[in-house]
Design a protein around this motif. Structure first.
Motif, PDB file in Angstrom:
ATOM      1  N   LEU A 119       0.832  -1.206   0.000  1.00 17.93           N
ATOM      2  CA  LEU A 119       0.000   0.000   0.000  1.00 17.93           C
ATOM      3  C   LEU A 119       0.869   1.260   0.000  1.00 17.93           C
ATOM      4  CD1 LEU A 119      -2.812  -1.045   2.518  1.00 17.93           C
ATOM      5  CD2 LEU A 119      -2.884  -1.059   0.016  1.00 17.93           C
ATOM      6  N   ALA A 120       1.993   1.214   0.685  1.00 18.21           N
ATOM      7  CA  ALA A 120       2.906   2.359   0.690  1.00 18.21           C
ATOM      8  C   ALA A 120       3.479   2.624  -0.697  1.00 18.21           C
ATOM      9  CB  ALA A 120       4.036   2.124   1.694  1.00 18.21           C
ATOM     10  N   GLU A 121       3.683   1.547  -1.464  1.00 25.20           N
ATOM     11  CA  GLU A 121       4.178   1.693  -2.834  1.00 25.20           C
ATOM     12  C   GLU A 121       3.129   2.322  -3.743  1.00 25.20           C
ATOM     13  OE1 GLU A 121       7.353   0.282  -4.500  1.00 25.20           O
ATOM     14  OE2 GLU A 121       7.789   1.020  -2.494  1.00 25.20           O
ATOM     15  N   LEU A 122       1.848   2.096  -3.441  1.00 24.48           N
ATOM     16  CA  LEU A 122       0.762   2.580  -4.294  1.00 24.48           C
ATOM     17  C   LEU A 122       0.337   4.007  -3.965  1.00 24.48           C
ATOM     18  CD1 LEU A 122      -1.521  -0.586  -4.261  1.00 24.48           C
ATOM     19  CD2 LEU A 122      -0.158   0.242  -6.184  1.00 24.48           C
ATOM     20  N   ASP A 123       0.508   4.401  -2.705  1.00 22.17           N
ATOM     21  CA  ASP A 123      -0.025   5.675  -2.221  1.00 22.17           C
ATOM     22  C   ASP A 123       1.098   6.516  -1.621  1.00 22.17           C
ATOM     23  OD1 ASP A 123      -1.424   7.739  -1.047  1.00 22.17           O
ATOM     24  OD2 ASP A 123      -2.389   6.484   0.479  1.00 22.17           O
ATOM     25  N   GLU A 124       1.425   7.612  -2.275  1.00 20.79           N
ATOM     26  CA  GLU A 124       2.556   8.434  -1.822  1.00 20.79           C
ATOM     27  C   GLU A 124       2.285   9.123  -0.492  1.00 20.79           C
ATOM     28  OE1 GLU A 124       1.488  12.465  -4.443  1.00 20.79           O
ATOM     29  OE2 GLU A 124       3.218  11.210  -4.965  1.00 20.79           O
ATOM     30  N   GLU A 125       1.013   9.240  -0.106  1.00 20.21           N
ATOM     31  CA  GLU A 125       0.673   9.865   1.177  1.00 20.21           C
ATOM     32  C   GLU A 125       0.496   8.826   2.290  1.00 20.21           C
ATOM     33  OE1 GLU A 125      -2.440  12.778   1.100  1.00 20.21           O
ATOM     34  OE2 GLU A 125      -2.081  13.238  -1.006  1.00 20.21           O
ATOM     35  N   TYR A 126       0.727   7.582   1.975  1.00 23.70           N
ATOM     36  CA  TYR A 126       0.505   6.500   2.936  1.00 23.70           C
ATOM     37  C   TYR A 126       1.405   6.673   4.170  1.00 23.70           C
ATOM     38  CZ  TYR A 126      -0.050   1.711   4.679  1.00 23.70           C
ATOM     39  OH  TYR A 126      -0.305   0.611   5.454  1.00 23.70           O
ATOM     40  N   TYR A 127       0.832   6.402   5.330  1.00 26.77           N
ATOM     41  CA  TYR A 127       1.572   6.490   6.586  1.00 26.77           C
ATOM     42  C   TYR A 127       2.011   5.079   6.982  1.00 26.77           C
ATOM     43  CZ  TYR A 127       2.688   8.085  11.327  1.00 26.77           C
ATOM     44  OH  TYR A 127       3.334   8.409  12.506  1.00 26.77           O
ATOM     45  N   PRO A 128       3.294   4.755   6.838  1.00 26.39           N
ATOM     46  CA  PRO A 128       3.761   3.399   7.116  1.00 26.39           C
ATOM     47  C   PRO A 128       3.330   2.915   8.502  1.00 26.39           C
ATOM     48  CG  PRO A 128       5.495   4.675   6.080  1.00 26.39           C
ATOM     49  CD  PRO A 128       4.394   5.646   6.396  1.00 26.39           C
ATOM     50  N   THR A 129       2.720   1.737   8.509  1.00 27.04           N
ATOM     51  CA  THR A 129       2.202   1.183   9.757  1.00 27.04           C
ATOM     52  C   THR A 129       2.580  -0.291   9.847  1.00 27.04           C
ATOM     53  OG1 THR A 129       0.297   2.671   9.495  1.00 27.04           O
ATOM     54  CG2 THR A 129       0.129   0.970  11.186  1.00 27.04           C
ATOM     55  N   PRO A 130       3.703  -0.609  10.473  1.00 23.68           N
ATOM     56  CA  PRO A 130       4.105  -2.005  10.612  1.00 23.68           C
ATOM     57  C   PRO A 130       3.008  -2.827  11.287  1.00 23.68           C
ATOM     58  CG  PRO A 130       5.864  -0.541  11.314  1.00 23.68           C
ATOM     59  CD  PRO A 130       4.656   0.319  11.121  1.00 23.68           C
ATOM     60  N   GLY A 131       2.984  -4.114  10.988  1.00 30.72           N
ATOM     61  CA  GLY A 131       1.958  -4.981  11.544  1.00 30.72           C
ATOM     62  C   GLY A 131       1.869  -4.940  13.053  1.00 30.72           C
ATOM     63  N   LYS A 132       3.005  -4.865  13.732  1.00 31.64           N
ATOM     64  CA  LYS A 132       3.006  -4.829  15.204  1.00 31.64           C
ATOM     65  C   LYS A 132       2.307  -3.583  15.737  1.00 31.64           C
ATOM     66  CE  LYS A 132       6.787  -7.680  16.935  1.00 31.64           C
ATOM     67  NZ  LYS A 132       8.044  -7.693  17.710  1.00 31.64           N
ATOM     68  N   LYS A 133       2.396  -2.497  14.965  1.00 30.60           N
ATOM     69  CA  LYS A 133       1.744  -1.260  15.388  1.00 30.60           C
ATOM     70  C   LYS A 133       0.267  -1.270  15.022  1.00 30.60           C
ATOM     71  CE  LYS A 133       2.042   3.771  14.916  1.00 30.60           C
ATOM     72  NZ  LYS A 133       2.751   4.913  14.272  1.00 30.60           N
ATOM     73  N   GLY A 134      -0.062  -1.909  13.903  1.00 30.11           N
ATOM     74  CA  GLY A 134      -1.433  -1.869  13.424  1.00 30.11           C
ATOM     75  C   GLY A 134      -2.360  -2.881  14.052  1.00 30.11           C
ATOM     76  N   ILE A 135      -1.835  -4.026  14.466  1.00 26.95           N
ATOM     77  CA  ILE A 135      -2.687  -5.114  14.939  1.00 26.95           C
ATOM     78  C   ILE A 135      -3.389  -4.753  16.237  1.00 26.95           C
ATOM     79  CG2 ILE A 135      -0.867  -6.272  16.269  1.00 26.95           C
ATOM     80  CD1 ILE A 135      -2.035  -8.950  15.265  1.00 26.95           C
ATOM     81  N   ASN A 136      -4.637  -5.166  16.357  1.00 28.73           N
ATOM     82  CA  ASN A 136      -5.419  -4.916  17.564  1.00 28.73           C
ATOM     83  C   ASN A 136      -5.225  -6.045  18.572  1.00 28.73           C
ATOM     84  OD1 ASN A 136      -6.438  -2.656  16.323  1.00 28.73           O
ATOM     85  ND2 ASN A 136      -8.385  -3.577  15.763  1.00 28.73           N
ATOM     86  N   ARG A 137      -5.453  -5.730  19.823  1.00 27.62           N
ATOM     87  CA  ARG A 137      -5.416  -6.751  20.875  1.00 27.62           C
ATOM     88  C   ARG A 137      -6.568  -7.728  20.674  1.00 27.62           C
ATOM     89  NH1 ARG A 137      -3.247  -5.943  25.886  1.00 27.62           N
ATOM     90  NH2 ARG A 137      -5.202  -6.593  26.866  1.00 27.62           N
ATOM     91  N   ILE A 138      -6.356  -8.968  21.020  1.00 28.04           N
ATOM     92  CA  ILE A 138      -7.428  -9.952  20.904  1.00 28.04           C
ATOM     93  C   ILE A 138      -8.325  -9.932  22.136  1.00 28.04           C
ATOM     94  CG2 ILE A 138      -6.264 -11.949  21.950  1.00 28.04           C
ATOM     95  CD1 ILE A 138      -7.465 -13.565  19.516  1.00 28.04           C
ATOM     96  N   ASN A 139      -7.881  -9.281  23.203  1.00 30.77           N
ATOM     97  CA  ASN A 139      -8.708  -9.148  24.406  1.00 30.77           C
ATOM     98  C   ASN A 139      -9.747  -8.058  24.212  1.00 30.77           C
ATOM     99  OD1 ASN A 139      -5.865  -9.993  25.110  1.00 30.77           O
ATOM    100  ND2 ASN A 139      -6.886 -10.444  27.052  1.00 30.77           N
ATOM    101  N   ASN A 140     -10.981  -8.323  24.609  1.00 31.15           N
ATOM    102  CA  ASN A 140     -11.983  -7.272  24.657  1.00 31.15           C
ATOM    103  C   ASN A 140     -11.714  -6.360  25.849  1.00 31.15           C
ATOM    104  OD1 ASN A 140     -13.967  -7.570  22.496  1.00 31.15           O
ATOM    105  ND2 ASN A 140     -14.474  -9.552  23.424  1.00 31.15           N
ATOM    106  N   ASN A 141     -12.153  -5.097  25.713  1.00 36.26           N
ATOM    107  CA  ASN A 141     -12.000  -4.154  26.814  1.00 36.26           C
ATOM    108  C   ASN A 141     -13.172  -4.331  27.774  1.00 36.26           C
ATOM    109  OD1 ASN A 141     -11.809  -1.922  28.523  1.00 36.26           O
ATOM    110  ND2 ASN A 141     -10.945  -0.625  26.925  1.00 36.26           N
TER     111      ASN A 141
END
Length: 217
Positions: free
Chosen positions: A47-69
């Motif tokens: 997606l970063a290659e396709l969109d010059e305004e893309y904000y790089p978001t590594p998987g570790k930063k993007g992934i959500n917790r599996i625990n509910n709040n």
């Protein structure tokens, strides 16, 4: 990414939604989580290659917790029934959300019940140039993928500072400005799954960029 194994894990987890089962199967969970993060990293790079305004978001930063709040939702089960992540995740922006789960698989983006300041900024942007936003929503290709704005709570009357006669009053009454494209589970297993994600991302991009512009000024 072994999505078959991911669904198998989630099915077992929902049958045994407790900490004891998770502790016993934590290696299984960590292995799938690592695979999912690696899959997200690849998608993030593409997606970063396709969109010059893309904000790089590594998987570790993007992934959500599996625990509910459980503090805010005490009646929910301990663990979620899906793996989810937000990409293109710049601060105070409408990110691109990917969810693979038992009840639903979807691609989404926008602002879900944003804070009052952000919501005010979005409404002011629509007040200033709602024609552009409406044109994005009215595009046949956009309607085909998303239908329209996510159906959430709306105000009965005009928001404070706006007239009920405003030409874009139907938009201004919204509390959520997001869209979603629901996938079938079978879509996840197709060789072109990544291509489908890319096509949905690109169709959603003008919508998300419009919203981000309203909150960045």
């Amino acid at each position: 990414m072994d999505f078959e194994a991911l669904f198998s894990f989630l099915e077992q987890l929902q049958k045994n939604n407790n900490k004891e089962w998770m502790d016993t199967n934590r290696k299984w969970y960590k292995s799938l989580r690592a695979q999912f993060i690696q899959w997200l990293d690849d998608l993030d790079y593409t997606l970063a290659e396709l969109d010059e305004e893309y904000y790089p978001t590594p998987g570790k930063k993007g992934i959500n917790r599996i625990n509910n709040n459980l503090m805010f939702h005490p009646h929910k089960p301990i663990y979620k029934d899906h793996f989810g992540a937000g990409l293109d995740k710049a601060p105070n922006s409408a990110d691109f959300y990917v969810e693979v789960g038992l009840k639903q698989c979807l691609l989404a983006g926008g602002f879900w019940r944003p804070d009052p300041k952000t919501l005010r900024s979005i409404r002011e942007g629509i007040d200033y140039n709602g024609e552009e936003f409406q044109a994005i929503l009215d595009r046949p290709s956009f309607k085909k993928l998303f239908g329209g704005l996510y159906d959430d709570e709306k105000l009965t009357n005009a928001p404070k500072g706006f007239s009920n006669n405003h030409p874009h009053i139907a938009l201004l009454r919204n509390k959520t400005f997001g869209v979603e494209h629901v996938l079938k589970r079978e879509d996840v297993f197709q060789p072109n799954f990544k291509d489908k994600i890319i096509s949905v991302y690109q169709e959603m991009l003008p919508f998300r960029r419009y919203l981000n512009n309203t909150v960045s000024v």
